[in-house]
Motif scaffolding. Structure first.
Motif, PDB file in Angstrom:
ATOM      1  N   SER A   9       0.842  -1.204   0.000  1.00 43.87           N
ATOM      2  CA  SER A   9       0.000   0.000   0.000  1.00 43.87           C
ATOM      3  C   SER A   9       0.870   1.244   0.000  1.00 43.87           C
ATOM      4  O   SER A   9       1.888   1.284   0.679  1.00 43.87           O
ATOM      5  N   ARG A  11      -0.067   3.929   1.377  1.00 43.19           N
ATOM      6  CA  ARG A  11      -0.388   4.721   2.566  1.00 43.19           C
ATOM      7  C   ARG A  11       0.469   4.283   3.752  1.00 43.19           C
ATOM      8  O   ARG A  11       0.288   3.194   4.307  1.00 43.19           O
ATOM      9  N   ASN A  15      -3.816   0.656   6.673  1.00 47.72           N
ATOM     10  CA  ASN A  15      -4.338  -0.616   7.194  1.00 47.72           C
ATOM     11  C   ASN A  15      -3.435  -1.802   6.857  1.00 47.72           C
ATOM     12  O   ASN A  15      -3.186  -2.666   7.706  1.00 47.72           O
ATOM     13  N   THR A  16      -2.938  -1.806   5.620  1.00 44.95           N
ATOM     14  CA  THR A  16      -2.087  -2.931   5.199  1.00 44.95           C
ATOM     15  C   THR A  16      -0.808  -2.963   6.028  1.00 44.95           C
ATOM     16  O   THR A  16      -0.398  -4.033   6.514  1.00 44.95           O
ATOM     17  N   ILE A  85      -6.986  -4.048  -1.364  1.00 52.13           N
ATOM     18  CA  ILE A  85      -7.739  -4.410  -2.568  1.00 52.13           C
ATOM     19  C   ILE A  85      -7.970  -3.127  -3.357  1.00 52.13           C
ATOM     20  O   ILE A  85      -8.534  -2.153  -2.843  1.00 52.13           O
ATOM     21  N   MET A  87      -9.599  -2.099  -7.012  1.00 54.82           N
ATOM     22  CA  MET A  87     -10.375  -2.549  -8.182  1.00 54.82           C
ATOM     23  C   MET A  87     -10.512  -4.078  -8.215  1.00 54.82           C
ATOM     24  O   MET A  87     -10.197  -4.734  -9.187  1.00 54.82           O
ATOM     25  N   TRP A  88     -10.912  -4.633  -7.049  1.00 51.79           N
ATOM     26  CA  TRP A  88     -11.213  -6.068  -6.890  1.00 51.79           C
ATOM     27  C   TRP A  88      -9.979  -6.976  -6.910  1.00 51.79           C
ATOM     28  O   TRP A  88     -10.096  -8.194  -6.979  1.00 51.79           O
ATOM     29  N   SER A 123      -6.523  -5.876   2.829  1.00 48.10           N
ATOM     30  CA  SER A 123      -7.427  -4.929   3.472  1.00 48.10           C
ATOM     31  C   SER A 123      -8.328  -4.346   2.400  1.00 48.10           C
ATOM     32  O   SER A 123      -7.853  -3.935   1.337  1.00 48.10           O
ATOM     33  N   ASN A 126     -14.733  -2.369   1.218  1.00 47.85           N
ATOM     34  CA  ASN A 126     -16.081  -2.936   1.207  1.00 47.85           C
ATOM     35  C   ASN A 126     -16.363  -3.707   2.501  1.00 47.85           C
ATOM     36  O   ASN A 126     -15.531  -4.495   2.944  1.00 47.85           O
ATOM     37  N   ASN A 159     -12.425  -1.358   5.837  1.00 46.24           N
ATOM     38  CA  ASN A 159     -11.371  -0.406   6.226  1.00 46.24           C
ATOM     39  C   ASN A 159     -11.264   0.692   5.183  1.00 46.24           C
ATOM     40  O   ASN A 159     -10.555   0.534   4.193  1.00 46.24           O
TER      41      ASN A 159
HETATM   42  C1  FMN Z   1      -7.509   2.946  -6.284  1.00 51.76           C
HETATM   43  C2  FMN Z   1      -8.315   2.288  -5.206  1.00 51.76           C
HETATM   44  C3  FMN Z   1      -9.124   1.229  -5.523  1.00 51.76           C
HETATM   45  C4  FMN Z   1      -9.866   0.574  -4.533  1.00 51.76           C
HETATM   46  N1  FMN Z   1     -10.645  -0.485  -4.891  1.00 51.76           N
HETATM   47  C5  FMN Z   1     -11.360  -1.137  -3.933  1.00 51.76           C
HETATM   48  C6  FMN Z   1     -12.181  -2.251  -4.281  1.00 51.76           C
HETATM   49  O1  FMN Z   1     -12.274  -2.673  -5.434  1.00 51.76           O
HETATM   50  N2  FMN Z   1     -12.863  -2.857  -3.283  1.00 51.76           N
HETATM   51  C7  FMN Z   1     -12.796  -2.443  -1.980  1.00 51.76           C
HETATM   52  O2  FMN Z   1     -13.436  -3.038  -1.111  1.00 51.76           O
HETATM   53  N3  FMN Z   1     -12.006  -1.393  -1.619  1.00 51.76           N
HETATM   54  C8  FMN Z   1     -11.292  -0.739  -2.564  1.00 51.76           C
HETATM   55  N4  FMN Z   1     -10.492   0.323  -2.205  1.00 51.76           N
HETATM   56  C9  FMN Z   1     -10.346   0.673  -0.763  1.00 51.76           C
HETATM   57  C10 FMN Z   1      -9.122   0.042  -0.120  1.00 51.76           C
HETATM   58  O3  FMN Z   1      -9.014  -1.328  -0.417  1.00 51.76           O
HETATM   59  C11 FMN Z   1      -9.198   0.167   1.406  1.00 51.76           C
HETATM   60  O4  FMN Z   1      -9.374   1.506   1.783  1.00 51.76           O
HETATM   61  C12 FMN Z   1      -7.979  -0.420   2.096  1.00 51.76           C
HETATM   62  O5  FMN Z   1      -8.259  -0.599   3.457  1.00 51.76           O
HETATM   63  C13 FMN Z   1      -6.755   0.470   1.931  1.00 51.76           C
HETATM   64  O6  FMN Z   1      -5.657  -0.061   2.622  1.00 51.76           O
HETATM   65  P1  FMN Z   1      -4.435   0.865   3.103  1.00 51.76           P
HETATM   66  O7  FMN Z   1      -4.951   1.734   4.202  1.00 51.76           O
HETATM   67  O8  FMN Z   1      -3.398  -0.062   3.523  1.00 51.76           O
HETATM   68  O9  FMN Z   1      -4.016   1.655   1.902  1.00 51.76           O
HETATM   69  C14 FMN Z   1      -9.778   1.007  -3.182  1.00 51.76           C
HETATM   70  C15 FMN Z   1      -8.947   2.097  -2.859  1.00 51.76           C
HETATM   71  C16 FMN Z   1      -8.236   2.752  -3.859  1.00 51.76           C
HETATM   72  C17 FMN Z   1      -7.350   3.927  -3.497  1.00 51.76           C
END
Ligand code: FMN
Length: 184
Positions: A9, A11, A15-16, A85, A87-88, A123, A126, A159
């Motif tokens: 990630s 970020r 979360n990751t 995750i 885009m799935w 993480s 959804n 998350n």
């Molecule tokens: C470009 C992008 C695409 C994402 N696509 C999805 C998705 O397809 N499904 C989902 O549940 N969350 C999606 N998310 C949300 C992230 O998976 C979620 O916020 C995750 O906890 C982020 O982890 P991080 O805090 O480690 O970056 C997306 C976020 C971004 C920025």
């Protein structure tokens, strides 16, 4: 026992990173030596499909930070790959890393460096925990087919905010347990 963690990630403190960190904490509580890398900060190019690795004992011709990672994986007993995750699917940072593991595939890696145990952690924003189950299972199957032993798979849902998972003690506990199981 050495365990290396890879965060897919961008970020920092996200979360990751928190989940990979908790897994490593669990592993270190069992006596493992741990190290963590943020893939987003590293120069990792896409696999060029040059097949150099196949004729050169798994050595990859692309001279970038993946060379450091190859060395770390060879020296480790296990690794953790964490990805949000996007885009799935897993994030692009995690996918670049995964594609580059092609270098080790079918080059006698296991015989030389041993079978590596793996933990996968995802993480997602959804709230539906089953939403990406098919994708996560096929990712686990792919790592097993590549020659790794996927011992642990954890996915944390709902998350959306950065670092939100740090308030979910149950998930953090599961991550620490996964880290312990990875090395036991
Ligand atoms: C470009 C992008 C695409 C994402 N696509 C999805 C998705 O397809 N499904 C989902 O549940 N969350 C999606 N998310 C949300 C992230 O998976 C979620 O916020 C995750 O906890 C982020 O982890 P991080 O805090 O480690 O970056 C997306 C976020 C971004 C920025």
């Amino acid at each position: 026992m050495k365990v290396v963690g890879f965060v897919g990630s961008p970020r920092e403190g996200g979360n990751t990173e928190i989940l990979v960190g908790e897994m490593l904490k669990g592993a270190s509580e069992e006596g493992a030596e741990t190290e963590i890398f943020n893939l987003n900060k590293m120069d990792i190019k896409p696999c060029q499909a040059c097949q150099h690795c196949k004729g050169n004992n798994g050595d990859c011709a692309t001279d970038d930070d993946m060379q450091t990672i190859y060395k770390k994986i060879k020296e480790a007993d296990a690794f953790v790959l964490g990805a949000p995750i996007y885009m799935w699917q897993m994030s692009a940072q995690a996918k670049l890393f995964t594609d580059r593991l092609y270098a080790f595939f079918m080059t006698g890696f296991e015989e030389k460096y041993g079978k590596k145990d793996v933990a996968l952690v995802f993480s997602q924003g959804n709230p539906d925990e089953k939403m990406f189950e098919g994708y996560i299972n096929s990712t686990r199957d792919m790592f097993n087919l590549l020659g790794y032993n996927v011992k642990e798979v954890l996915s944390s849902n709902g998350n959306q905010a950065p670092g939100e998972v740090k308030n979910k003690e149950e998930v953090l506990k599961k991550a620490r347990e996964s880290g312990k199981n990875l090395v036991s």
